[in-house]
Design a protein around this motif. Sequence first.
Motif, PDB file in Angstrom:
ATOM      1  N   VAL A 292       0.838  -1.200   0.000  1.00  0.00           N
ATOM      2  CA  VAL A 292       0.000   0.000   0.000  1.00  0.00           C
ATOM      3  C   VAL A 292       0.874   1.252   0.000  1.00  0.00           C
ATOM      4  O   VAL A 292       0.615   2.212  -0.742  1.00  0.00           O
ATOM      5  CB  VAL A 292      -0.947  -0.012   1.220  1.00  0.00           C
ATOM      6  N   VAL A 293       1.912   1.250   0.820  1.00  0.00           N
ATOM      7  CA  VAL A 293       2.815   2.403   0.884  1.00  0.00           C
ATOM      8  C   VAL A 293       3.478   2.638  -0.476  1.00  0.00           C
ATOM      9  O   VAL A 293       3.549   3.778  -0.959  1.00  0.00           O
ATOM     10  CB  VAL A 293       3.879   2.195   1.975  1.00  0.00           C
ATOM     11  N   VAL A 294       3.950   1.559  -1.101  1.00  0.00           N
ATOM     12  CA  VAL A 294       4.586   1.688  -2.413  1.00  0.00           C
ATOM     13  C   VAL A 294       3.589   2.214  -3.446  1.00  0.00           C
ATOM     14  O   VAL A 294       3.922   3.062  -4.280  1.00  0.00           O
ATOM     15  CB  VAL A 294       5.170   0.335  -2.862  1.00  0.00           C
ATOM     16  N   ALA A 295       2.350   1.717  -3.389  1.00  0.00           N
ATOM     17  CA  ALA A 295       1.330   2.142  -4.355  1.00  0.00           C
ATOM     18  C   ALA A 295       1.028   3.628  -4.224  1.00  0.00           C
ATOM     19  O   ALA A 295       0.988   4.364  -5.217  1.00  0.00           O
ATOM     20  CB  ALA A 295       0.060   1.321  -4.155  1.00  0.00           C
ATOM     21  N   VAL A 296       0.814   4.083  -2.999  1.00  0.00           N
ATOM     22  CA  VAL A 296       0.466   5.486  -2.785  1.00  0.00           C
ATOM     23  C   VAL A 296       1.660   6.390  -3.061  1.00  0.00           C
ATOM     24  O   VAL A 296       1.530   7.449  -3.685  1.00  0.00           O
ATOM     25  CB  VAL A 296      -0.057   5.685  -1.346  1.00  0.00           C
ATOM     26  N   ALA A 297       2.849   5.984  -2.610  1.00  0.00           N
ATOM     27  CA  ALA A 297       4.043   6.795  -2.856  1.00  0.00           C
ATOM     28  C   ALA A 297       4.425   6.805  -4.324  1.00  0.00           C
ATOM     29  O   ALA A 297       5.044   7.753  -4.807  1.00  0.00           O
ATOM     30  CB  ALA A 297       5.212   6.272  -2.018  1.00  0.00           C
ATOM     31  N   GLY A 298       4.044   5.758  -5.056  1.00  0.00           N
ATOM     32  CA  GLY A 298       4.430   5.672  -6.457  1.00  0.00           C
ATOM     33  C   GLY A 298       3.519   6.427  -7.397  1.00  0.00           C
ATOM     34  O   GLY A 298       3.995   7.100  -8.322  1.00  0.00           O
ATOM     35  N   ASP A 299       2.204   6.358  -7.175  1.00  0.00           N
ATOM     36  CA  ASP A 299       1.267   6.956  -8.126  1.00  0.00           C
ATOM     37  C   ASP A 299       0.116   7.675  -7.448  1.00  0.00           C
ATOM     38  O   ASP A 299      -0.920   7.914  -8.072  1.00  0.00           O
ATOM     39  CB  ASP A 299       0.724   5.867  -9.059  1.00  0.00           C
ATOM     40  N   GLY A 300       0.277   7.987  -6.174  1.00  0.00           N
ATOM     41  CA  GLY A 300      -0.781   8.687  -5.470  1.00  0.00           C
ATOM     42  C   GLY A 300      -2.056   7.864  -5.399  1.00  0.00           C
ATOM     43  O   GLY A 300      -2.021   6.642  -5.296  1.00  0.00           O
ATOM     44  N   TYR A 301      -3.184   8.561  -5.488  1.00  0.00           N
ATOM     45  CA  TYR A 301      -4.483   7.879  -5.434  1.00  0.00           C
ATOM     46  C   TYR A 301      -4.970   7.438  -6.809  1.00  0.00           C
ATOM     47  O   TYR A 301      -6.053   6.856  -6.920  1.00  0.00           O
ATOM     48  CB  TYR A 301      -5.536   8.812  -4.820  1.00  0.00           C
ATOM     49  N   PHE A 302      -4.204   7.702  -7.836  1.00  0.00           N
ATOM     50  CA  PHE A 302      -4.644   7.315  -9.175  1.00  0.00           C
ATOM     51  C   PHE A 302      -4.741   5.796  -9.262  1.00  0.00           C
ATOM     52  O   PHE A 302      -3.787   5.080  -8.951  1.00  0.00           O
ATOM     53  CB  PHE A 302      -3.666   7.839 -10.228  1.00  0.00           C
ATOM     54  N   GLU A 303      -5.891   5.275  -9.673  1.00  0.00           N
ATOM     55  CA  GLU A 303      -6.130   3.831  -9.819  1.00  0.00           C
ATOM     56  C   GLU A 303      -5.764   3.079  -8.536  1.00  0.00           C
ATOM     57  O   GLU A 303      -5.283   1.942  -8.554  1.00  0.00           O
ATOM     58  CB  GLU A 303      -5.302   3.296 -10.992  1.00  0.00           C
ATOM     59  N   VAL A 304      -6.026   3.721  -7.390  1.00  0.00           N
ATOM     60  CA  VAL A 304      -5.571   3.152  -6.126  1.00  0.00           C
ATOM     61  C   VAL A 304      -6.220   1.802  -5.835  1.00  0.00           C
ATOM     62  O   VAL A 304      -5.592   0.911  -5.242  1.00  0.00           O
ATOM     63  CB  VAL A 304      -5.819   4.145  -4.966  1.00  0.00           C
ATOM     64  N   PHE A 305      -7.463   1.604  -6.260  1.00  0.00           N
ATOM     65  CA  PHE A 305      -8.152   0.343  -5.971  1.00  0.00           C
ATOM     66  C   PHE A 305      -7.448  -0.835  -6.647  1.00  0.00           C
ATOM     67  O   PHE A 305      -7.289  -1.899  -6.053  1.00  0.00           O
ATOM     68  CB  PHE A 305      -9.610   0.422  -6.432  1.00  0.00           C
ATOM     69  N   LYS A 306      -7.018  -0.634  -7.871  1.00  0.00           N
ATOM     70  CA  LYS A 306      -6.309  -1.684  -8.586  1.00  0.00           C
ATOM     71  C   LYS A 306      -4.882  -1.846  -8.073  1.00  0.00           C
ATOM     72  O   LYS A 306      -4.362  -2.957  -7.999  1.00  0.00           O
ATOM     73  CB  LYS A 306      -6.299  -1.371 -10.084  1.00  0.00           C
ATOM     74  N   HIS A 307      -4.259  -0.746  -7.691  1.00  0.00           N
ATOM     75  CA  HIS A 307      -2.876  -0.807  -7.245  1.00  0.00           C
ATOM     76  C   HIS A 307      -2.716  -1.514  -5.896  1.00  0.00           C
ATOM     77  O   HIS A 307      -1.642  -2.046  -5.609  1.00  0.00           O
ATOM     78  CB  HIS A 307      -2.286   0.603  -7.161  1.00  0.00           C
TER      79      HIS A 307
END
Length: 493
Positions: free
Chosen positions: A450-465
């Motif tokens: 989750v940390v990598v997902a948010v730090a990497g691309d913010g909230y964009f496509e967060v559900f899939k990430h």
Amino acid sequence: MATGTADATATTDPLPRRRARPPRWLVGVLAGLAAALLVVLATRLVGATPLGVEDNGDGYRLFCGAGLTPLTADGYASWRGGWTADYAVGPPTCEDPVPSSALLIARATTALTGGTWSPVVLGWTYAVLVGLVVGIGAWAASAAGRRRALVVAIPVLPLAAATFPRFFVSTYSEPAGLLGAVTAGVGVAAVLATRREHRAARIVALALTAVGGLVATTAKVAYVPLLAAAVLVCAATAIGTVRPRRAGPAIALVTALLAVVPVTAALARQQQFYAPVNAHNLVFTTVLLEVGPSATPLVGLPPEAVELTGNGYFNGPPRPDGVPWWEGAILGRPGETRAAALVVLAEHPSAAARAVGVGLQATTLADLPYLDALPAPATALSSPDGHPGWSGARQPDLAQVLQDTRRPPWLPSALVVVALAAAATARWQGRAGRWSLAAGLAAGTALALVVVAVAGDGYFEVFKHVWLAAYLLAVSGLALVGALVTAVVRRRE
């Protein structure tokens, strides 16, 4: 008078015979078949309408490298109201496809078809691979007793929900990540079920753990926490009774070395093609949203940049192309802008905590209802609009989607806290402690994803990430149940 003794002629009753135990290879075969069948049934591969995942535009980056061309009316596969069922097979249609273990698997499946290909073939392939992994893991775990083979059910049971295995019927990189996570989970379960004297079984279990981490991380570089978890398990596991602490670290070192080249290559490609995208999404969908307008000068932007708060790179109002501050900060120096944005989050721990909380909350919607699960009609055309609200690329759509769920938003965060606390106290839990360690490992890895997902691309496509993190949280919950059951059983003995 003749005499005789009954003792001389009598025979004693034979000892009761022990029931023959099934051979370990049979245990593995049965477990593998059951796991493969579970995937087949969950994705309805034997039915007329298998469950898959609609392409959101990411699929091309992978299937172009496999030489696949959508057999659709407009030649596109994305946003068609369902997943594209038919592709023509030919030479690669792009020079630089996404480097992914999923691409290798997709390419291999094209050899199983003639001139046309369907993601259904991919689904069957992943079902077979899952069965193979589970069979090997069950064989290894059964070295400590046939019933111990049941431990592999913990990483397998979440696949009963179509939420996770339906990605096997898709052209994303995610399915290889899930296969890697399942493989690593089966390996860890086998490690926990065996003892150090079960040398061959533990080597096999650690090999599964290591391969799982490599497959997941080379599927998507954002899944690197799975590699870290696999290396940690290998390094901490003892094998054999003579110098038991050497083999595990050796496997961990080899695993880390094997990952260096593909991981660095994937990172380089991400920076080459998506650095501005990632920088924009992190700044405008997360940092400015959580920290506020005061963050604009900290990331090198003027006050008027706040007008784009909440909007992703690909969605929302048109990007300010040609505007000097946007061209300079986002297109000109995306690396520096992104680094500054991460520093801002580090200096505002409450904002960073909220961002991670949103990522954890997004795991409650891992079924991704905005990506249709059924095949698209043959005549359906690709829609350029997609679902920007669900992608987290436009505000207040993201907040509305998160609030519109009936699933407890606090549950993922609570599960992580409980699992980590259980793992921290595992040494005082007896036999239940091993399952607490597994729960903590799965929850910690999910949190890292989750940390990598948010730090990497913010909230964009967060559900899939954060979708794979949701799978690991399900595994963590099952491991906690296993710890509780073990503790209760041991107390009654």
